[in-house]
Motif scaffolding. Structure first.
Motif, PDB file in Angstrom:
ATOM      1  N   ARG A  73     -13.066   4.552 -23.197  1.00 10.90           N
ATOM      2  CA  ARG A  73     -14.462   4.979 -23.287  1.00 10.90           C
ATOM      3  C   ARG A  73     -14.634   6.379 -22.705  1.00 10.90           C
ATOM      4  NH1 ARG A  73     -15.279  -0.453 -21.707  1.00 10.90           N
ATOM      5  NH2 ARG A  73     -15.500   0.212 -19.525  1.00 10.90           N
ATOM      6  N   ALA A  74     -14.011   6.634 -21.568  1.00  8.43           N
ATOM      7  CA  ALA A  74     -14.151   7.938 -20.923  1.00  8.43           C
ATOM      8  C   ALA A  74     -13.583   9.050 -21.795  1.00  8.43           C
ATOM      9  CB  ALA A  74     -13.459   7.921 -19.563  1.00  8.43           C
ATOM     10  N   LEU A  75     -12.479   8.783 -22.465  1.00  9.62           N
ATOM     11  CA  LEU A  75     -11.830   9.791 -23.299  1.00  9.62           C
ATOM     12  C   LEU A  75     -12.322   9.760 -24.738  1.00  9.62           C
ATOM     13  CD1 LEU A  75      -8.191   9.409 -21.923  1.00  9.62           C
ATOM     14  CD2 LEU A  75      -9.793  11.272 -21.464  1.00  9.62           C
ATOM     15  N   ARG A  76     -13.276   8.892 -25.027  1.00 11.71           N
ATOM     16  CA  ARG A  76     -13.899   8.792 -26.351  1.00 11.71           C
ATOM     17  C   ARG A  76     -12.851   8.567 -27.441  1.00 11.71           C
ATOM     18  NH1 ARG A  76     -19.175  11.024 -25.895  1.00 11.71           N
ATOM     19  NH2 ARG A  76     -19.263  11.493 -28.121  1.00 11.71           N
ATOM     20  N   LEU A  77     -11.947   7.623 -27.191  1.00 14.87           N
ATOM     21  CA  LEU A  77     -10.882   7.335 -28.152  1.00 14.87           C
ATOM     22  C   LEU A  77     -11.439   6.555 -29.339  1.00 14.87           C
ATOM     23  CD1 LEU A  77      -7.926   6.252 -25.824  1.00 14.87           C
ATOM     24  CD2 LEU A  77      -8.626   8.557 -26.502  1.00 14.87           C
ATOM     25  N   ASP A  78     -10.946   6.882 -30.538  1.00 18.96           N
ATOM     26  CA  ASP A  78     -11.321   6.071 -31.691  1.00 18.96           C
ATOM     27  C   ASP A  78     -10.443   4.816 -31.718  1.00 18.96           C
ATOM     28  OD1 ASP A  78      -8.827   6.757 -32.801  1.00 18.96           O
ATOM     29  OD2 ASP A  78      -9.666   8.383 -34.004  1.00 18.96           O
ATOM     30  N   ALA A  79     -10.633   3.980 -32.740  1.00 18.34           N
ATOM     31  CA  ALA A  79      -9.935   2.691 -32.776  1.00 18.34           C
ATOM     32  C   ALA A  79      -8.419   2.872 -32.822  1.00 18.34           C
ATOM     33  CB  ALA A  79     -10.406   1.887 -33.983  1.00 18.34           C
ATOM     34  N   THR A  80      -7.936   3.855 -33.586  1.00 24.01           N
ATOM     35  CA  THR A  80      -6.496   4.079 -33.689  1.00 24.01           C
ATOM     36  C   THR A  80      -5.929   4.603 -32.376  1.00 24.01           C
ATOM     37  OG1 THR A  80      -6.720   4.547 -36.054  1.00 24.01           O
ATOM     38  CG2 THR A  80      -4.692   5.268 -34.975  1.00 24.01           C
ATOM     39  N   GLU A  81      -6.636   5.521 -31.731  1.00 25.23           N
ATOM     40  CA  GLU A  81      -6.179   6.062 -30.456  1.00 25.23           C
ATOM     41  C   GLU A  81      -6.191   4.987 -29.366  1.00 25.23           C
ATOM     42  OE1 GLU A  81      -7.675  10.700 -30.864  1.00 25.23           O
ATOM     43  OE2 GLU A  81      -9.097   9.141 -30.288  1.00 25.23           O
ATOM     44  N   ARG A  82      -7.196   4.121 -29.403  1.00 27.41           N
ATOM     45  CA  ARG A  82      -7.257   3.019 -28.429  1.00 27.41           C
ATOM     46  C   ARG A  82      -6.054   2.081 -28.613  1.00 27.41           C
ATOM     47  NH1 ARG A  82     -11.792   0.203 -25.765  1.00 27.41           N
ATOM     48  NH2 ARG A  82     -13.110   1.849 -26.637  1.00 27.41           N
ATOM     49  N   MET A  83      -5.744   1.767 -29.863  1.00 25.77           N
ATOM     50  CA  MET A  83      -4.585   0.914 -30.141  1.00 25.77           C
ATOM     51  C   MET A  83      -3.304   1.570 -29.634  1.00 25.77           C
ATOM     52  SD  MET A  83      -3.138  -0.305 -33.877  1.00 25.77           S
ATOM     53  CE  MET A  83      -2.729   1.399 -34.303  1.00 25.77           C
ATOM     54  N   TYR A  84      -3.205   2.885 -29.833  1.00 21.61           N
ATOM     55  CA  TYR A  84      -2.020   3.621 -29.383  1.00 21.61           C
ATOM     56  C   TYR A  84      -1.909   3.580 -27.863  1.00 21.61           C
ATOM     57  CZ  TYR A  84       1.163   7.602 -28.700  1.00 21.61           C
ATOM     58  OH  TYR A  84       2.208   8.416 -28.316  1.00 21.61           O
ATOM     59  N   LEU A  85      -3.045   3.728 -27.156  1.00 22.60           N
ATOM     60  CA  LEU A  85      -3.030   3.655 -25.694  1.00 22.60           C
ATOM     61  C   LEU A  85      -2.525   2.292 -25.230  1.00 22.60           C
ATOM     62  CD1 LEU A  85      -3.765   4.911 -22.916  1.00 22.60           C
ATOM     63  CD2 LEU A  85      -6.068   3.972 -23.228  1.00 22.60           C
ATOM     64  N   TYR A  86      -2.967   1.226 -25.882  1.00 16.79           N
ATOM     65  CA  TYR A  86      -2.502  -0.113 -25.526  1.00 16.79           C
ATOM     66  C   TYR A  86      -1.014  -0.272 -25.833  1.00 16.79           C
ATOM     67  CZ  TYR A  86      -6.730  -2.537 -24.050  1.00 16.79           C
ATOM     68  OH  TYR A  86      -7.815  -2.963 -23.331  1.00 16.79           O
ATOM     69  N   ASP A  87      -0.553   0.304 -26.937  1.00 19.31           N
ATOM     70  CA  ASP A  87       0.872   0.254 -27.260  1.00 19.31           C
ATOM     71  C   ASP A  87       1.696   0.957 -26.186  1.00 19.31           C
ATOM     72  OD1 ASP A  87       0.510  -1.168 -29.602  1.00 19.31           O
ATOM     73  OD2 ASP A  87       0.422   0.622 -30.866  1.00 19.31           O
ATOM     74  N   LEU A  88       1.211   2.113 -25.722  1.00 20.98           N
ATOM     75  CA  LEU A  88       1.908   2.842 -24.662  1.00 20.98           C
ATOM     76  C   LEU A  88       1.975   2.011 -23.383  1.00 20.98           C
ATOM     77  CD1 LEU A  88       0.443   6.447 -25.102  1.00 20.98           C
ATOM     78  CD2 LEU A  88       2.763   5.704 -25.650  1.00 20.98           C
ATOM     79  N   ALA A  89       0.874   1.325 -23.074  1.00 21.68           N
ATOM     80  CA  ALA A  89       0.848   0.509 -21.859  1.00 21.68           C
ATOM     81  C   ALA A  89       1.818  -0.663 -21.960  1.00 21.68           C
ATOM     82  CB  ALA A  89      -0.573   0.008 -21.596  1.00 21.68           C
ATOM     83  N   ARG A  90       1.887  -1.286 -23.146  1.00 27.39           N
ATOM     84  CA  ARG A  90       2.796  -2.420 -23.328  1.00 27.39           C
ATOM     85  C   ARG A  90       4.252  -1.978 -23.243  1.00 27.39           C
ATOM     86  NH1 ARG A  90      -1.312  -4.557 -26.906  1.00 27.39           N
ATOM     87  NH2 ARG A  90      -0.576  -3.194 -28.589  1.00 27.39           N
ATOM     88  N   ALA A  91       4.504  -0.760 -23.727  1.00 28.85           N
ATOM     89  CA  ALA A  91       5.887  -0.269 -23.738  1.00 28.85           C
ATOM     90  C   ALA A  91       6.274   0.441 -22.449  1.00 28.85           C
ATOM     91  CB  ALA A  91       6.081   0.688 -24.915  1.00 28.85           C
ATOM     92  N   ALA A  92       5.335   0.566 -21.490  1.00 30.01           N
ATOM     93  CA  ALA A  92       5.609   1.312 -20.258  1.00 30.01           C
ATOM     94  C   ALA A  92       6.667   0.602 -19.422  1.00 30.01           C
ATOM     95  CB  ALA A  92       4.332   1.478 -19.444  1.00 30.01           C
ATOM     96  N   GLY A  93       7.400   1.385 -18.667  1.00 25.12           N
ATOM     97  CA  GLY A  93       8.393   0.814 -17.775  1.00 25.12           C
ATOM     98  C   GLY A  93       9.798   1.152 -18.223  1.00 25.12           C
ATOM     99  N   PRO A  94      10.786   0.709 -17.456  1.00 24.80           N
ATOM    100  CA  PRO A  94      12.189   1.009 -17.782  1.00 24.80           C
ATOM    101  C   PRO A  94      12.638   0.293 -19.036  1.00 24.80           C
ATOM    102  CG  PRO A  94      12.064  -0.571 -15.987  1.00 24.80           C
ATOM    103  CD  PRO A  94      10.657  -0.113 -16.241  1.00 24.80           C
ATOM    104  N   ALA A  95      13.697   0.780 -19.634  1.00 30.93           N
ATOM    105  CA  ALA A  95      14.255   0.152 -20.832  1.00 30.93           C
ATOM    106  C   ALA A  95      14.691  -1.279 -20.511  1.00 30.93           C
ATOM    107  CB  ALA A  95      15.451   0.956 -21.339  1.00 30.93           C
ATOM    108  N   PRO A  96      14.421  -2.216 -21.423  1.00 28.82           N
ATOM    109  CA  PRO A  96      14.849  -3.596 -21.178  1.00 28.82           C
ATOM    110  C   PRO A  96      16.356  -3.700 -21.063  1.00 28.82           C
ATOM    111  CG  PRO A  96      14.176  -3.284 -23.466  1.00 28.82           C
ATOM    112  CD  PRO A  96      13.799  -2.030 -22.735  1.00 28.82           C
ATOM    113  N   ARG A  97      16.809  -4.576 -20.157  1.00 30.13           N
ATOM    114  CA  ARG A  97      18.247  -4.739 -19.960  1.00 30.13           C
ATOM    115  C   ARG A  97      18.909  -5.375 -21.159  1.00 30.13           C
ATOM    116  NH1 ARG A  97      18.660  -6.991 -13.693  1.00 30.13           N
ATOM    117  NH2 ARG A  97      17.757  -5.129 -12.695  1.00 30.13           N
ATOM    118  N   THR A  98      18.188  -6.289 -21.801  1.00 37.45           N
ATOM    119  CA  THR A  98      18.726  -6.979 -22.962  1.00 37.45           C
ATOM    120  C   THR A  98      18.071  -6.448 -24.214  1.00 37.45           C
ATOM    121  OG1 THR A  98      19.064  -8.987 -21.663  1.00 37.45           O
ATOM    122  CG2 THR A  98      19.090  -9.210 -24.069  1.00 37.45           C
TER     123      THR A  98
END
Length: 288
Positions: A73-98
């Motif tokens: 909301r603060a960055l006024r993201l559209d639906a596609t940008e919001r989805m991308y932000l959530y994708d980045l959050a889900r993929a955040a962190g170190p590479a999976p070991r397996t």
């Protein structure tokens, strides 16, 4: 690879695009930046400046949905940008070991899907994966993209064709719009799968060989292919204004069926009929 750089660059790019006036904030004196300051985004999102600074440095691991929504909301993201932000959050962190192997269907088209595509002889159609590879096409689809299929360096990849083959700038009447859509679609996929080696290799190849791609990639814009109108200039039948529908398969393959059509009684419909006739004749000659 870690996605912290992608997170950081995306948040900064969205912050730079919003003016205080657009955000409803008062301005005083001269500003060093045209967009929002970090403190202003933090205030709009209801978080501390220190916390937002940590987020903008790329640390989205463990961030709650409520904070992501506040950021959107603060960055006024559209639906596609919001989805991308959530994708980045889900993929955040170190590479999976397996490493979890990708489904085979990501690079292989099921026979039933191939039959559906071939069963539309009057409509150009092809199956595309999330790396923009055309994995299978009917005869009219191959005829429509004849220049891409004739270029072995493209590997039947729409992005390679757009940025590496000079004919693409004539084929796509609005080349820049199409190219930006392709770049945005690849960035969406990179946000979902930062450890996809084939995708990373493709992006690296495009960045190394194309200045235009490198500039567009640096904008951090995102895009999802759905319906649109494509204006094409085919070397045989001339200008075609076609409706494009992109339908994702209801599984985890990441594949989509792309179909072009022309409104009835239009020049584009006549062009497709001529192209279909040429394709059938060329196929008979090749068989002979």
């Amino acid at each position: 690879m870690d996605n912290r750089d992608a997170v950081s660059a995306f948040l900064r790019s969205r912050r730079d695009k919003i003016t205080p006036e657009q955000a409803g904030l008062p301005t005083y004196g001269r500003r060093r930046v045209s967009g929002l300051r970090r403190g202003e985004v933090a205030a709009l999102a209801g978080v501390s400046v220190e916390y937002y600074t940590r987020l903008e440095r790329g640390s989205l691991q463990g961030v709650s949905d409520s904070v992501l929504d506040a950021l959107a909301r603060a960055l006024r993201l559209d639906a596609t940008e919001r989805m991308y932000l959530y994708d980045l959050a889900r993929a955040a962190g170190p590479a999976p070991r397996t490493r979890v192997p990708r489904p085979e269907s990501r690079s292989t088209v099921r026979p039933s899907v191939a039959r559906i595509v071939d069963g539309m002889p009057e409509l150009p159609a092809y199956v595309m994966n999330n790396r923009l590879d055309a994995l299978a096409a009917n005869s009219l689809g191959r005829a429509l993209y004849s220049e891409m299929y004739a270029d072995p360096t493209c590997g039947a990849n729409v992005a390679r064709f757009a940025f590496f083959n000079s004919a693409a700038r004539r084929f796509y009447t609005d080349w820049e719009r199409m190219a930006r859509f392709a770049v945005g679609a690849l960035r969406i996929e990179a946000g979902k799968n930062p450890y996809d080696r084939e995708l990373s290799n493709l992006i690296g190849e495009l960045s190394t060989r194309s200045d235009a791609f490198r500039v567009m990639w640096g904008s951090h814009d995102v895009h999802v292919f759905r319906e649109s109108t494509k204006r094409l200039n085919h070397p045989l039948v001339g200008e075609l204004e076609l409706d494009q529908e992109t339908m994702s398969l209801p599984d985890e393959s990441g594949l989509s069926v792309v179909v072009y059509s022309a409104p009835p009684e239009t020049a584009a419909e006549d062009g497709l009929k001529l192209l279909a006739s040429w394709s059938a004749t060329a196929g008979q000659v090749q068989d002979a």
